[in-house]
Design an enzyme around this catalytic site. Structure first.
Site, PDB file in Angstrom:
ATOM      1  N   ARG A  12      42.852  32.545  46.087  1.00  0.00           N
ATOM      2  CA  ARG A  12      43.531  33.311  45.045  1.00  0.00           C
ATOM      3  C   ARG A  12      44.493  32.445  44.237  1.00  0.00           C
ATOM      4  O   ARG A  12      44.747  32.709  43.062  1.00  0.00           O
ATOM      5  CB  ARG A  12      44.294  34.466  45.712  1.00  0.00           C
ATOM      6  CG  ARG A  12      44.889  35.445  44.735  1.00  0.00           C
ATOM      7  CD  ARG A  12      45.627  36.559  45.461  1.00  0.00           C
ATOM      8  NE  ARG A  12      46.140  37.558  44.531  1.00  0.00           N
ATOM      9  CZ  ARG A  12      47.205  38.300  44.756  1.00  0.00           C
ATOM     10  NH1 ARG A  12      47.866  38.178  45.901  1.00  0.00           N
ATOM     11  NH2 ARG A  12      47.623  39.173  43.864  1.00  0.00           N
ATOM     12  N   HIS A  20      45.686  32.381  40.046  1.00  0.00           N
ATOM     13  CA  HIS A  20      47.061  32.557  39.568  1.00  0.00           C
ATOM     14  C   HIS A  20      47.643  31.272  38.990  1.00  0.00           C
ATOM     15  O   HIS A  20      48.572  31.322  38.191  1.00  0.00           O
ATOM     16  CB  HIS A  20      47.932  33.109  40.700  1.00  0.00           C
ATOM     17  CG  HIS A  20      47.644  34.545  41.003  1.00  0.00           C
ATOM     18  ND1 HIS A  20      48.588  35.537  40.966  1.00  0.00           N
ATOM     19  CD2 HIS A  20      46.480  35.167  41.328  1.00  0.00           C
ATOM     20  CE1 HIS A  20      48.028  36.704  41.262  1.00  0.00           C
ATOM     21  NE2 HIS A  20      46.747  36.506  41.500  1.00  0.00           N
ATOM     22  N   ASN A  30      53.091  37.957  41.868  1.00  0.00           N
ATOM     23  CA  ASN A  30      53.073  36.962  42.938  1.00  0.00           C
ATOM     24  C   ASN A  30      54.036  37.259  44.082  1.00  0.00           C
ATOM     25  O   ASN A  30      53.762  36.916  45.232  1.00  0.00           O
ATOM     26  CB  ASN A  30      53.376  35.574  42.357  1.00  0.00           C
ATOM     27  CG  ASN A  30      52.324  35.136  41.345  1.00  0.00           C
ATOM     28  OD1 ASN A  30      51.281  35.789  41.213  1.00  0.00           O
ATOM     29  ND2 ASN A  30      52.592  34.063  40.636  1.00  0.00           N
ATOM     30  N   HIS A  67      37.163  39.122  45.538  1.00  0.00           N
ATOM     31  CA  HIS A  67      37.742  40.141  46.415  1.00  0.00           C
ATOM     32  C   HIS A  67      36.788  40.510  47.554  1.00  0.00           C
ATOM     33  O   HIS A  67      37.048  41.448  48.290  1.00  0.00           O
ATOM     34  CB  HIS A  67      38.152  41.380  45.607  1.00  0.00           C
ATOM     35  CG  HIS A  67      39.312  41.117  44.687  1.00  0.00           C
ATOM     36  ND1 HIS A  67      39.784  42.044  43.789  1.00  0.00           N
ATOM     37  CD2 HIS A  67      40.112  40.019  44.544  1.00  0.00           C
ATOM     38  CE1 HIS A  67      40.807  41.519  43.123  1.00  0.00           C
ATOM     39  NE2 HIS A  67      41.028  40.301  43.552  1.00  0.00           N
TER      40      HIS A  67
HETATM   41  C1  HEM Z   1      40.153  40.639  37.587  1.00  0.00           C
HETATM   42  C2  HEM Z   1      41.430  40.802  37.714  1.00  0.00           C
HETATM   43  C3  HEM Z   1      42.135  40.710  39.049  1.00  0.00           C
HETATM   44  C4  HEM Z   1      43.087  41.558  39.478  1.00  0.00           C
HETATM   45  C5  HEM Z   1      43.663  42.758  38.731  1.00  0.00           C
HETATM   46  C6  HEM Z   1      43.458  41.134  40.800  1.00  0.00           C
HETATM   47  C7  HEM Z   1      44.427  41.722  41.574  1.00  0.00           C
HETATM   48  C8  HEM Z   1      44.622  41.486  42.911  1.00  0.00           C
HETATM   49  C9  HEM Z   1      45.503  42.235  43.763  1.00  0.00           C
HETATM   50  C10 HEM Z   1      46.401  43.371  43.303  1.00  0.00           C
HETATM   51  C11 HEM Z   1      45.379  41.743  45.016  1.00  0.00           C
HETATM   52  C12 HEM Z   1      46.109  42.246  46.262  1.00  0.00           C
HETATM   53  C13 HEM Z   1      47.526  41.761  46.208  1.00  0.00           C
HETATM   54  C14 HEM Z   1      48.467  42.539  47.093  1.00  0.00           C
HETATM   55  O1  HEM Z   1      48.268  43.739  47.257  1.00  0.00           O
HETATM   56  O2  HEM Z   1      49.437  41.934  47.568  1.00  0.00           O
HETATM   57  C15 HEM Z   1      44.427  40.671  44.968  1.00  0.00           C
HETATM   58  C16 HEM Z   1      44.034  39.922  46.050  1.00  0.00           C
HETATM   59  C17 HEM Z   1      43.192  38.855  45.966  1.00  0.00           C
HETATM   60  N1  HEM Z   1      42.687  38.317  44.803  1.00  0.00           N
HETATM   61 FE1  HEM Z   1      42.680  39.171  42.992  1.00  0.00          FE
HETATM   62  N2  HEM Z   1      42.723  40.042  41.145  1.00  0.00           N
HETATM   63  C18 HEM Z   1      41.904  39.738  40.103  1.00  0.00           C
HETATM   64  C19 HEM Z   1      41.043  38.656  40.019  1.00  0.00           C
HETATM   65  C20 HEM Z   1      40.940  37.693  40.989  1.00  0.00           C
HETATM   66  C21 HEM Z   1      40.272  36.431  40.829  1.00  0.00           C
HETATM   67  C22 HEM Z   1      39.617  35.967  39.535  1.00  0.00           C
HETATM   68  C23 HEM Z   1      40.372  35.772  42.022  1.00  0.00           C
HETATM   69  C24 HEM Z   1      39.863  34.429  42.430  1.00  0.00           C
HETATM   70  C25 HEM Z   1      39.012  33.720  41.755  1.00  0.00           C
HETATM   71  C26 HEM Z   1      41.074  36.643  42.933  1.00  0.00           C
HETATM   72  C27 HEM Z   1      41.277  36.389  44.269  1.00  0.00           C
HETATM   73  C28 HEM Z   1      41.917  37.255  45.140  1.00  0.00           C
HETATM   74  C29 HEM Z   1      41.883  37.113  46.587  1.00  0.00           C
HETATM   75  C30 HEM Z   1      41.070  36.090  47.374  1.00  0.00           C
HETATM   76  C31 HEM Z   1      42.709  38.108  47.105  1.00  0.00           C
HETATM   77  C32 HEM Z   1      43.068  38.331  48.581  1.00  0.00           C
HETATM   78  C33 HEM Z   1      44.226  37.408  48.929  1.00  0.00           C
HETATM   79  C34 HEM Z   1      44.771  37.492  50.334  1.00  0.00           C
HETATM   80  O3  HEM Z   1      44.180  38.103  51.225  1.00  0.00           O
HETATM   81  O4  HEM Z   1      45.851  36.907  50.542  1.00  0.00           O
HETATM   82  N3  HEM Z   1      41.432  37.774  42.267  1.00  0.00           N
HETATM   83  N4  HEM Z   1      43.994  40.529  43.667  1.00  0.00           N
END
Ligand code: HEM
Ligand code: NAG
Ligand code: NAG
Ligand code: NAG
Length: 342
Positions: free
Chosen positions: A58, A62, A90, A189
């Site tokens: 992730r 970011h 973040n 995700h």
């Molecule tokens: C398309 C728009 C995106 C939105 C709105 C979004 C939003 C989020 C949110 C809200 C979370 C959970 C955070 C939390 O609740 O603390 C999350 C987790 C995550 N996101 Fe996204 N995300 C997006 C795109 C991406 C992209 C492009 C990637 C990587 C290329 C990515 C990788 C991840 C990963 C791997 C997690 C899990 C992280 C963990 O378990 O620590 N996301 N994202």
């Protein structure tokens, strides 16, 4: 100021579009084992804590969306600079910065002052996907680390979990990322977890007080309601798909079934322009893998064109004669300063 001097000062801006090209073999001579070292530390980290793979992957998103892939995300706040770590998207959410530190420490031992933190994020994200069962690909390298970071820039650009597909299409278009790139990259995700904080709005208020998002399948909504009761602990987490440790196309199958965790996830299936991709990826995992790799490479190509450096410690810029131990101070819990004063 004299005219030549003025022109000289403007030069970097004039060249801002032309960052040096990134190359897969960038460190072949200067640090031939760089990729092996990154993979080794990532493997250790994911044995220790499987979720760290998702958390590290992730970081690429970011970092790259905020002024390009320049390691700006990794800078700790200083008395004179609010960095990106505490921005809206973040704070209390991004994690595993210490894995990047561990990789940097190993690389500084093997090849001092050679491999940028920005490149470490790119290599580590690739390895996280591969080690979770996803595709492998060649990464391009040669990025420089930023000299600064901006909390505001992160606040302004990073999308909210409440965003819908049409907002995300517009956002990704600003980076020349297509609708296909958006859907494929959202497949990230497939691994990792999200917090209740990110979904209580869709569970309890999406269409007004007490009105959930109607696109959540009812049985799944009951499960989410139990995990995240109204007024409960916002830091409780749930898997972003049903197989949160495996990089596969389960995420897209879940979306088709109304089992998306975030609003931004499920809306990729409810929105007409993104739905065909979700359906295709749910049926064809290899097509998802191909498009995901293409998206990650495009994401990794984003560059600010600003001047940079190879940081010795990913959390602080290389101030001359300054000791980062004095510069940083207070703040994030997982801070670790190492190997800097040698
Ligand atoms: C398309 C728009 C995106 C939105 C709105 C979004 C939003 C989020 C949110 C809200 C979370 C959970 C955070 C939390 O609740 O603390 C999350 C987790 C995550 N996101 Fe996204 N995300 C997006 C795109 C991406 C992209 C492009 C990637 C990587 C290329 C990515 C990788 C991840 C990963 C791997 C997690 C899990 C992280 C963990 O378990 O620590 N996301 N994202
Ligand atoms: C997405 O959200 C925006 C802003 O809230 C809204 O104007 C738009 O109608 C929504 N689009 C869809 C397809 O739901
Ligand atoms: C998007 O592509 C256009 C046209 O090729 C280019 O001028 C612009 O700099 C690109 N934007 C980004 C963020 O890469
Ligand atoms: C989650 O935990 C952090 C750190 O312990 C705390 O500051 C924050 O308020 C909590 N967030 C929520 C949404 O409960």
């Amino acid at each position: 100021m004299s005219l030549p001097l003025l022109l000289f000062c403007l030069l970097p801006a004039a060249f801002s579009a032309a960052s040096p090209p990134l190359l897969p073999e960038y460190y072949a001579k200067s640090c031939p084992n760089a990729e092996l070292i990154v993979r080794y530390v990532m493997t250790k980290a994911m044995i220790r804590e499987p979720r760290s793979g998702a958390s590290v992957m992730r970081l690429q998103f970011h970092d790259c969306f905020v002024n390009g892939c320049d390691g700006s995300l990794l800078l700790d706040d200083t008395p004179t600079m609010l960095g990106e770590k505490l921005s809206l998207s973040n704070i209390n959410s991004l994690r595993s910065y210490e894995v990047i530190d561990e990789i940097k420490e190993a690389l500084e031992t093997a090849c001092p002052h050679t491999v940028s933190c920005a490149d470490i994020v790119i290599m580590a994200a690739r390895d996280a996907v591969l080690l979770s069962g996803g595709p492998n690909w060649d990464v391009k390298l040669g990025r420089k680390d930023s000299l600064t970071a901006s909390q505001k820039d992160s606040d302004d650009i990073m999308p909210s979990p409440r965003a819908n597909a049409s907002m995300l299409i517009d956002l990704f278009a600003r980076f020349n990322l297509s609708v296909k790139d958006l859907v494929a990259l959202s497949g990230s995700h497939s691994i990792g977890k999200g917090r209740c904080f990110s979904i209580v709005f869709r569970l309890y208020s999406q269409l007004g007080p007490g009105q959930p998002d109607p696109s959540i399948e009812p049985k799944f909504r009951e499960k989410l309601d139990q995990l995240c009761p109204l007024g409960g602990d916002g830091n409780v987490t749930g898997g972003l798909d049903f197989t949160p440790q495996v990089f596969d196309n389960q995420y897209f199958k879940d979306l088709v079934n109304g089992h998306g965790f975030l609003n931004s996830d499920e809306s990729l299936f409810t929105y007409v322009k993104t739905r065909p991709y979700v359906r295709r990826y749910s049926e064809d995992e290899s097509e998802f893998f191909r498009d995901f790799v293409e998206g990650m490479i495009k994401l990794g190509d984003l560059q600010s064109g600003r001047p940079g450096e190879i940081r010795r410690n990913c959390r602080v810029v290389n101030g001359r004669g300054r000791r980062p131990v004095d510069v940083v101070g207070g703040g994030l819990k997982d801070r670790k300063i190492f190997g800097y004063e040698r």
